[in-house]
Design an enzyme around this catalytic site. Structure first.
Site, PDB file in Angstrom:
ATOM      1  N   ASN A 213       0.794  -1.520  -0.095  1.00 10.04           N
ATOM      2  CA  ASN A 213       0.195   0.242   0.006  1.00 10.04           C
ATOM      3  C   ASN A 213       0.854   1.404  -0.041  1.00 10.04           C
ATOM      4  OD1 ASN A 213      -2.182  -1.787   0.119  1.00 10.04           O
ATOM      5  ND2 ASN A 213      -2.510  -1.564   2.292  1.00 10.04           N
TER       6      ASN A 213
ATOM      7  N   HIS B 114       5.876  -0.811  -2.830  1.00  5.24           N
ATOM      8  CA  HIS B 114       5.430   0.028  -3.784  1.00  5.24           C
ATOM      9  C   HIS B 114       5.579   1.692  -3.665  1.00  5.24           C
ATOM     10  CE1 HIS B 114       3.159  -3.652  -5.444  1.00  5.24           C
ATOM     11  NE2 HIS B 114       4.452  -3.880  -5.458  1.00  5.24           N
TER      12      HIS B 114
HETATM   13  P1  OAD Z   1      -6.015  -5.780  -5.048  1.00  8.63           P
HETATM   14  O1  OAD Z   1      -6.863  -4.797  -5.343  1.00  8.63           O
HETATM   15  O2  OAD Z   1      -5.364  -6.387  -6.179  1.00  8.63           O
HETATM   16  O3  OAD Z   1      -6.638  -6.862  -3.974  1.00  8.63           O
HETATM   17  C1  OAD Z   1      -7.118  -6.553  -2.824  1.00  8.63           C
HETATM   18  C2  OAD Z   1      -7.233  -7.872  -2.142  1.00  8.63           C
HETATM   19  O4  OAD Z   1      -7.985  -7.512  -0.773  1.00  8.63           O
HETATM   20  C3  OAD Z   1      -8.297  -8.928  -2.778  1.00  8.63           C
HETATM   21  O5  OAD Z   1      -7.903 -10.306  -2.784  1.00  8.63           O
HETATM   22  C4  OAD Z   1      -9.583  -8.848  -1.922  1.00  8.63           C
HETATM   23  O6  OAD Z   1     -10.486 -10.078  -1.526  1.00  8.63           O
HETATM   24  C5  OAD Z   1      -8.947  -8.402  -0.395  1.00  8.63           C
HETATM   25  N1  OAD Z   1     -10.063  -7.602   0.485  1.00  8.63           N
HETATM   26  C6  OAD Z   1     -10.871  -6.697   0.301  1.00  8.63           C
HETATM   27  N2  OAD Z   1     -11.804  -6.135   1.322  1.00  8.63           N
HETATM   28  C7  OAD Z   1     -10.543  -6.860   2.345  1.00  8.63           C
HETATM   29  C8  OAD Z   1     -10.740  -6.637   3.823  1.00  8.63           C
HETATM   30  N3  OAD Z   1     -11.491  -5.823   4.330  1.00  8.63           N
HETATM   31  N4  OAD Z   1      -9.945  -7.408   4.579  1.00  8.63           N
HETATM   32  C9  OAD Z   1      -8.876  -8.084   3.962  1.00  8.63           C
HETATM   33  N5  OAD Z   1      -9.025  -8.444   2.434  1.00  8.63           N
HETATM   34  C10 OAD Z   1      -9.687  -7.400   1.794  1.00  8.63           C
HETATM   35  O7  OAD Z   1      -4.944  -5.193  -4.242  1.00  8.63           O
HETATM   36  P2  OAD Z   1      -3.261  -5.612  -4.089  1.00  8.63           P
HETATM   37  O8  OAD Z   1      -2.870  -7.315  -3.997  1.00  8.63           O
HETATM   38  O9  OAD Z   1      -2.885  -4.936  -2.818  1.00  8.63           O
HETATM   39  O10 OAD Z   1       0.700  -2.279  -7.437  1.00  8.63           O
HETATM   40  O11 OAD Z   1      -2.656  -4.997  -5.404  1.00  8.63           O
HETATM   41  C11 OAD Z   1      -1.129  -5.166  -5.448  1.00  8.63           C
HETATM   42  C12 OAD Z   1      -0.572  -4.171  -6.274  1.00  8.63           C
HETATM   43  O12 OAD Z   1      -1.318  -4.128  -7.699  1.00  8.63           O
HETATM   44  C13 OAD Z   1      -0.827  -2.812  -5.743  1.00  8.63           C
HETATM   45  O13 OAD Z   1      -0.010  -2.451  -4.871  1.00  8.63           O
HETATM   46  C14 OAD Z   1      -0.782  -1.868  -6.955  1.00  8.63           C
HETATM   47  C15 OAD Z   1      -1.633  -2.734  -7.913  1.00  8.63           C
HETATM   48  O14 OAD Z   1      -1.202  -2.873  -9.334  1.00  8.63           O
HETATM   49  C16 OAD Z   1       1.168  -1.040  -8.086  1.00  8.63           C
HETATM   50  O15 OAD Z   1       0.764   0.131  -8.316  1.00  8.63           O
HETATM   51  C17 OAD Z   1       2.684  -1.222  -8.466  1.00  8.63           C
END
Ligand code: OAD
Length: 256
Positions: free
Chosen positions: A104, A121
């Site tokens: 994040n 990131h």
């Molecule tokens: P995503 O938006 O891809 O995924 C979010 C995840 O959080 C999903 O698996 C949801 O099921 C989960 N989720 C949603 N609400 C939740 C809650 N209340 N508690 C726990 N989990 C929950 O986000 P990231 O995996 O962080 O990179 O994305 C990774 C990277 O992709 C980001 O840092 C960004 C993006 O491209 C860059 O900008 C380089």
């Protein structure tokens, strides 16, 4: 498995662990009101794919659009407060070695009270010159806007005049120097790794759970949904960050 009951196996790992690394993604901040990365396509930004806006190509072809998007993300992050999950991790860190490795770009872990945070990131609030030879930090704070604006002209760098950019990692860019090595060292030096709120599809961050397991460190996914990582962890707990983490940290609390 109940969302409100910490699985027994996890309670045992938590109680035995003296050093924990928590890998967090956008879901960690969802209950603070910050839309996850892949859910951020609302309102003004409906027409744009976040994967494209957060890229070097988008910045080179339309810097004002990219800057406008980040100005709004700063406003959203500024208005948000740490949720019960962030606060639980900060509480835990007061009695156990808890290190956070986050994808994040918000500062909610720090605002909750965690000082040991690696931002894989980058960080939203850290602006710098976009010229790679200059790269001077830009020390003026971003304006906090109340409404999104599609295009905002980035201010000029006070050293060389090139446009200023947010200090985040875009698709097509390397991670901040040393961040991945530091994260790998933290994971390998842990007794337990928690993976909270990430879809596990962005590399190299998504390699860290595999690295831990490869070295015998138990890995637990905390996420309401199944992800690409779910088959590659020791335990999945289908709960949310703000619901599950306070219970988990409470299960490790000293007896009154
Ligand atoms: P995503 O938006 O891809 O995924 C979010 C995840 O959080 C999903 O698996 C949801 O099921 C989960 N989720 C949603 N609400 C939740 C809650 N209340 N508690 C726990 N989990 C929950 O986000 P990231 O995996 O962080 O990179 O994305 C990774 C990277 O992709 C980001 O840092 C960004 C993006 O491209 C860059 O900008 C380089």
């Amino acid at each position: 498995m109940s969302a409100d009951l910490v699985p027994d196996e996890l309670v045992a790992w938590v109680r035995q662990a003296t050093t924990v690394t928590v890998l967090t993604g956008a879901g960690m901040s969802a209950e603070s009101g910050i839309a996850t990365f892949r859910d951020a396509q609302t309102g003004l930004w409906e027409r744009y794919d976040p994967m494209q806006i957060a890229s070097v190509d988008a910045w080179l072809s339309d810097p004002s659009l990219v800057y406008g998007w980040y100005v709004w993300r700063v406003a959203v992050a500024h208005a948000a407060a740490p949720n019960a999950g962030h606060l639980a991790l900060a509480d835990w860190a007061r009695r156990t070695r808890v290190r956070i490795v986050t994808q994040n770009v918000d500062d909610l872990h720090e605002r909750a009270g965690n000082s040991d945070v690696v931002h894989l990131h980058g960080e939203l609030m850290a602006l710098r010159c976009s010229d790679e030879w200059c790269g001077a930090p830009y020390d003026q704070p971003l304006p906090i806007v109340s409404e999104p604006t599609e295009r905002v002209t980035p201010p000029p760098c006070s050293v060389c005049g090139a446009p200023v950019r947010p200090g985040v990692v875009w698709f097509g860019e390397m991670l901040p120097e040393g961040a991945m090595d530091t994260a790998a060292d933290l994971v390998l030096g842990s007794d337990l790794v928690l993976v909270v709120g990430t879809s596990g599809i962005v590399y190299p961050a998504a390699m860290l759970p595999d690295l831990a397991r490869g070295h015998g460190v138990p890995v637990v996914e905390i996420n309401p949904e199944a992800t690409d990582l779910s088959d590659r962890v020791d335990l999945c707990w289908r709960t949310t960050a703000a619901r599950g983490l306070p219970l988990l940290v409470g299960s490790d609390a000293p007896a009154p």
